[in-house]
Motif scaffolding. Structure first.
Motif, PDB file in Angstrom:
ATOM      1  N   GLU A   6       0.825  -1.198   0.000  1.00  0.00           N
ATOM      2  CA  GLU A   6       0.000   0.000   0.000  1.00  0.00           C
ATOM      3  C   GLU A   6       0.864   1.255   0.000  1.00  0.00           C
ATOM      4  O   GLU A   6       1.930   1.293   0.630  1.00  0.00           O
ATOM      5  CB  GLU A   6      -0.940   0.006   1.204  1.00  0.00           C
ATOM      6  N   TYR A   7       0.395   2.279  -0.727  1.00  0.00           N
ATOM      7  CA  TYR A   7       1.038   3.585  -0.684  1.00  0.00           C
ATOM      8  C   TYR A   7       0.878   4.190   0.712  1.00  0.00           C
ATOM      9  O   TYR A   7      -0.013   3.827   1.477  1.00  0.00           O
ATOM     10  CB  TYR A   7       0.358   4.536  -1.668  1.00  0.00           C
ATOM     11  N   SER A   8       1.703   5.175   0.983  1.00  0.00           N
ATOM     12  CA  SER A   8       1.508   5.972   2.184  1.00  0.00           C
ATOM     13  C   SER A   8       0.231   6.804   2.030  1.00  0.00           C
ATOM     14  O   SER A   8      -0.248   7.043   0.912  1.00  0.00           O
ATOM     15  CB  SER A   8       2.701   6.903   2.404  1.00  0.00           C
ATOM     16  N   VAL A   9      -0.304   7.239   3.149  1.00  0.00           N
ATOM     17  CA  VAL A   9      -1.502   8.091   3.102  1.00  0.00           C
ATOM     18  C   VAL A   9      -1.208   9.371   2.327  1.00  0.00           C
ATOM     19  O   VAL A   9      -2.047   9.865   1.566  1.00  0.00           O
ATOM     20  CB  VAL A   9      -1.985   8.419   4.529  1.00  0.00           C
ATOM     21  N   ALA A  10       0.004   9.900   2.482  1.00  0.00           N
ATOM     22  CA  ALA A  10       0.381  11.125   1.772  1.00  0.00           C
ATOM     23  C   ALA A  10       0.363  10.920   0.264  1.00  0.00           C
ATOM     24  O   ALA A  10      -0.125  11.779  -0.491  1.00  0.00           O
ATOM     25  CB  ALA A  10       1.772  11.575   2.226  1.00  0.00           C
ATOM     26  N   ALA A  11       0.874   9.781  -0.206  1.00  0.00           N
ATOM     27  CA  ALA A  11       0.886   9.495  -1.646  1.00  0.00           C
ATOM     28  C   ALA A  11      -0.536   9.313  -2.168  1.00  0.00           C
ATOM     29  O   ALA A  11      -0.881   9.825  -3.239  1.00  0.00           O
ATOM     30  CB  ALA A  11       1.714   8.250  -1.922  1.00  0.00           C
ATOM     31  N   GLN A  12      -1.375   8.590  -1.433  1.00  0.00           N
ATOM     32  CA  GLN A  12      -2.760   8.386  -1.850  1.00  0.00           C
ATOM     33  C   GLN A  12      -3.501   9.721  -1.926  1.00  0.00           C
ATOM     34  O   GLN A  12      -4.254   9.976  -2.875  1.00  0.00           O
ATOM     35  CB  GLN A  12      -3.468   7.447  -0.887  1.00  0.00           C
ATOM     36  N   THR A  13      -3.288  10.578  -0.936  1.00  0.00           N
ATOM     37  CA  THR A  13      -3.958  11.887  -0.914  1.00  0.00           C
ATOM     38  C   THR A  13      -3.473  12.762  -2.059  1.00  0.00           C
ATOM     39  O   THR A  13      -4.260  13.454  -2.710  1.00  0.00           O
ATOM     40  CB  THR A  13      -3.702  12.585   0.429  1.00  0.00           C
ATOM     41  N   ALA A  14      -2.163  12.718  -2.332  1.00  0.00           N
ATOM     42  CA  ALA A  14      -1.599  13.530  -3.415  1.00  0.00           C
ATOM     43  C   ALA A  14      -2.179  13.135  -4.759  1.00  0.00           C
ATOM     44  O   ALA A  14      -2.546  13.994  -5.572  1.00  0.00           O
ATOM     45  CB  ALA A  14      -0.078  13.395  -3.428  1.00  0.00           C
ATOM     46  N   CYS A 103       4.071   7.739  -5.865  1.00  0.00           N
ATOM     47  CA  CYS A 103       3.129   7.321  -6.909  1.00  0.00           C
ATOM     48  C   CYS A 103       3.899   6.915  -8.167  1.00  0.00           C
ATOM     49  O   CYS A 103       5.029   7.349  -8.390  1.00  0.00           O
ATOM     50  CB  CYS A 103       2.151   8.447  -7.232  1.00  0.00           C
ATOM     51  N   ALA A 104       3.273   6.092  -8.993  1.00  0.00           N
ATOM     52  CA  ALA A 104       3.936   5.547 -10.184  1.00  0.00           C
ATOM     53  C   ALA A 104       3.793   6.490 -11.365  1.00  0.00           C
ATOM     54  O   ALA A 104       2.688   6.981 -11.646  1.00  0.00           O
ATOM     55  CB  ALA A 104       3.340   4.184 -10.520  1.00  0.00           C
ATOM     56  N   ASP A 105       4.894   6.739 -12.070  1.00  0.00           N
ATOM     57  CA  ASP A 105       4.833   7.519 -13.297  1.00  0.00           C
ATOM     58  C   ASP A 105       5.203   6.635 -14.475  1.00  0.00           C
ATOM     59  O   ASP A 105       5.559   5.468 -14.313  1.00  0.00           O
ATOM     60  CB  ASP A 105       5.742   8.748 -13.215  1.00  0.00           C
ATOM     61  N   ILE A 106       5.104   7.182 -15.676  1.00  0.00           N
ATOM     62  CA  ILE A 106       5.396   6.420 -16.886  1.00  0.00           C
ATOM     63  C   ILE A 106       6.626   7.017 -17.561  1.00  0.00           C
ATOM     64  O   ILE A 106       6.945   8.192 -17.362  1.00  0.00           O
ATOM     65  CB  ILE A 106       4.206   6.407 -17.858  1.00  0.00           C
ATOM     66  N   PRO A 107       7.354   6.219 -18.362  1.00  0.00           N
ATOM     67  CA  PRO A 107       8.561   6.722 -19.022  1.00  0.00           C
ATOM     68  C   PRO A 107       8.259   7.913 -19.922  1.00  0.00           C
ATOM     69  O   PRO A 107       7.191   7.977 -20.548  1.00  0.00           O
ATOM     70  CB  PRO A 107       9.042   5.518 -19.846  1.00  0.00           C
ATOM     71  N   TYR A 138      -3.496   1.478 -12.420  1.00  0.00           N
ATOM     72  CA  TYR A 138      -4.274   1.001 -11.276  1.00  0.00           C
ATOM     73  C   TYR A 138      -3.526   1.202  -9.960  1.00  0.00           C
ATOM     74  O   TYR A 138      -4.150   1.320  -8.904  1.00  0.00           O
ATOM     75  CB  TYR A 138      -4.618  -0.490 -11.439  1.00  0.00           C
ATOM     76  N   GLN A 139      -2.203   1.230 -10.001  1.00  0.00           N
ATOM     77  CA  GLN A 139      -1.444   1.441  -8.774  1.00  0.00           C
ATOM     78  C   GLN A 139      -1.873   2.739  -8.095  1.00  0.00           C
ATOM     79  O   GLN A 139      -2.146   2.779  -6.890  1.00  0.00           O
ATOM     80  CB  GLN A 139       0.058   1.476  -9.068  1.00  0.00           C
ATOM     81  N   ASN A 140      -1.921   3.811  -8.885  1.00  0.00           N
ATOM     82  CA  ASN A 140      -2.288   5.108  -8.318  1.00  0.00           C
ATOM     83  C   ASN A 140      -3.765   5.162  -7.951  1.00  0.00           C
ATOM     84  O   ASN A 140      -4.144   5.782  -6.955  1.00  0.00           O
ATOM     85  CB  ASN A 140      -1.938   6.213  -9.306  1.00  0.00           C
ATOM     86  N   ILE A 141      -4.606   4.521  -8.764  1.00  0.00           N
ATOM     87  CA  ILE A 141      -6.042   4.526  -8.478  1.00  0.00           C
ATOM     88  C   ILE A 141      -6.344   3.789  -7.179  1.00  0.00           C
ATOM     89  O   ILE A 141      -7.137   4.256  -6.345  1.00  0.00           O
ATOM     90  CB  ILE A 141      -6.818   3.874  -9.642  1.00  0.00           C
ATOM     91  N   LEU A 142      -5.715   2.642  -6.993  1.00  0.00           N
ATOM     92  CA  LEU A 142      -5.993   1.801  -5.832  1.00  0.00           C
ATOM     93  C   LEU A 142      -5.088   2.130  -4.646  1.00  0.00           C
ATOM     94  O   LEU A 142      -5.337   1.663  -3.525  1.00  0.00           O
ATOM     95  CB  LEU A 142      -5.822   0.325  -6.209  1.00  0.00           C
ATOM     96  N   GLY A 143      -4.033   2.906  -4.893  1.00  0.00           N
ATOM     97  CA  GLY A 143      -3.138   3.273  -3.810  1.00  0.00           C
ATOM     98  C   GLY A 143      -2.179   2.179  -3.404  1.00  0.00           C
ATOM     99  O   GLY A 143      -1.860   2.029  -2.217  1.00  0.00           O
TER     100      GLY A 143
END
Length: 351
Positions: A6-14, A103-107, A138-143
């Motif tokens: 799971e992401y941190s709460v800060a990453a999910q909120t961002a 959070c995950a970014d793309i190349p 989905y990583q960012n959507i689901l956290g």
């Protein structure tokens, strides 16, 4: 055993804040938001405005905006509005902050292609980003961050191929091929023009897909998109009821359409057995992605995945057999996840 963290709460909120801001901005998006400038021409004594962009090869391309009236001038003013430019810059900063928080970014090279197709209107016309880039989104959507299955080199796009008129005004056509050529990245179409290959990067392909119909494997051409797509079995499962989401890139957020995660997961199980022997590596990646999603969904959205499981099994013997084959192999590869027990519990709760 869990297949995600799971992401941190800060990453999910961002990400939640960025996603909302980017999608709101996308709703208001117009030609005034694209890089370039306006030019006025006088034709038969009347003034008209055009929007012009210089392509990487130095060619100047123009598109008609409208007559020299109040509405068109307001659009031009918006383009010059410092507040609008500041808002775009703020989105870029929000995106980079979300990446810094985990959070995950793309190349960048993938972002360049996706952003150019978004600017051209592919997603507004019903295009869907499928394949591993959807899985990454989905990583960012689901956290969460996946522990496997996230490596990718190619880009996969899909379109239902029908009812394009519902998304495009009658007087508008998109030139997808020209858009790809304007990137000047060396993409060359294959013989069927359903895929574009990068000559100096053999694994970096742009593939355009659609669902398989009565025409079998014969490529499907959509003239209003200037696009030819390769039909695939079971693709309709991923194309039904897509969702909007935001991809993170250093250049700024990109709003796209992606399949719903439960549809993506079961589609990966279905296509596992469709891969030829020479694509066993990709087949294993299909199962890794399905397993990661099901590990999450059976905990957080068990009823949704169970209802879709019932729906897919009701579509006929071919669907049931392929779904079963993929599921059994997933059980073999991930015995510690107890997918069967968790799915059975969810199925028992389906009305």
């Amino acid at each position: 055993m869990t297949l995600y963290q799971e992401y941190s709460v800060a990453a999910q909120t961002a990400f939640a804040g960025l996603d909302d801001a980017a999608r709101q901005a996308d709703l208001k998006r117009s030609v005034a938001d694209l890089p370039g400038g306006f030019a006025k021409k006088v034709v038969s004594g009347r003034a008209y405005w055009y929007y012009q962009v210089k392509t990487p090869d130095g060619e100047l391309r123009q598109s008609y905006v409208g007559p020299d009236d109040d509405a068109t001038r307001a659009l031009i003013q918006r383009h010059a509005d410092p507040a609008a430019k500041l808002a775009r810059q703020q989105l870029v900063r929000l995106g980079r902050a979300a990446v810094e928080l985990g959070c995950a970014d793309i190349p960048p090279k993938h972002a360049r292609v996706i952003e150019r197709l978004a600017d051209a209107g592919l997603f507004s016309a019903g295009g869907i980003l499928v394949g591993t880039h959807a899985f990454l989104a989905y990583q960012n959507i689901l956290g969460v961050r996946w522990s496997a299955g996230a490596a990718t080199l190619d880009l996969d796009f899909a379109h239902a191929g029908r009812n394009v008129s519902l998304a495009l005004p009658e007087n508008l056509k998109l030139d997808t091929r020209e858009t790809i050529e304007s990137l000047q990245m060396g993409f060359v179409p294959n013989q069927k023009r359903t895929s574009f290959k990068k000559t100096d990067e053999p694994d970096f392909d742009l593939d355009f897909l659609t669902s398989r119909g009565r025409g079998g494997d014969e490529p499907v051409t959509v003239p209003r998109l200037n696009l030819t797509m390769q039909p695939l079995r079971f693709m309709e499962l991923s194309l039904q009821d897509p969702v909007r989401s935001t991809l993170l890139a250093r250049s700024g957020p990109i709003v796209v359409n992606i399949p719903r995660p439960q549809r993506y997961a079961l589609h990966k199980l279905l296509v596992y057995g469709e891969r030829p022997q020479g694509q066993r590596t990709k087949a294993r990646k299909d199962l890794a992605q399905a397993a990661a999603l099901m590990d999450y969904l059976l905990l957080h959205d068990a009823i949704d995945i169970a209802q879709l499981w019932v729906d897919v099994n009701a579509r006929g013997p071919g669907w049931r057999r392929r779904l079963g084959e993929g599921f059994e192999m997933m059980l073999t590869l991930y015995p510690d996840c107890d997918f069967k027990g968790r799915l059975d519990q969810a199925l028992a709760r389906v009305p």
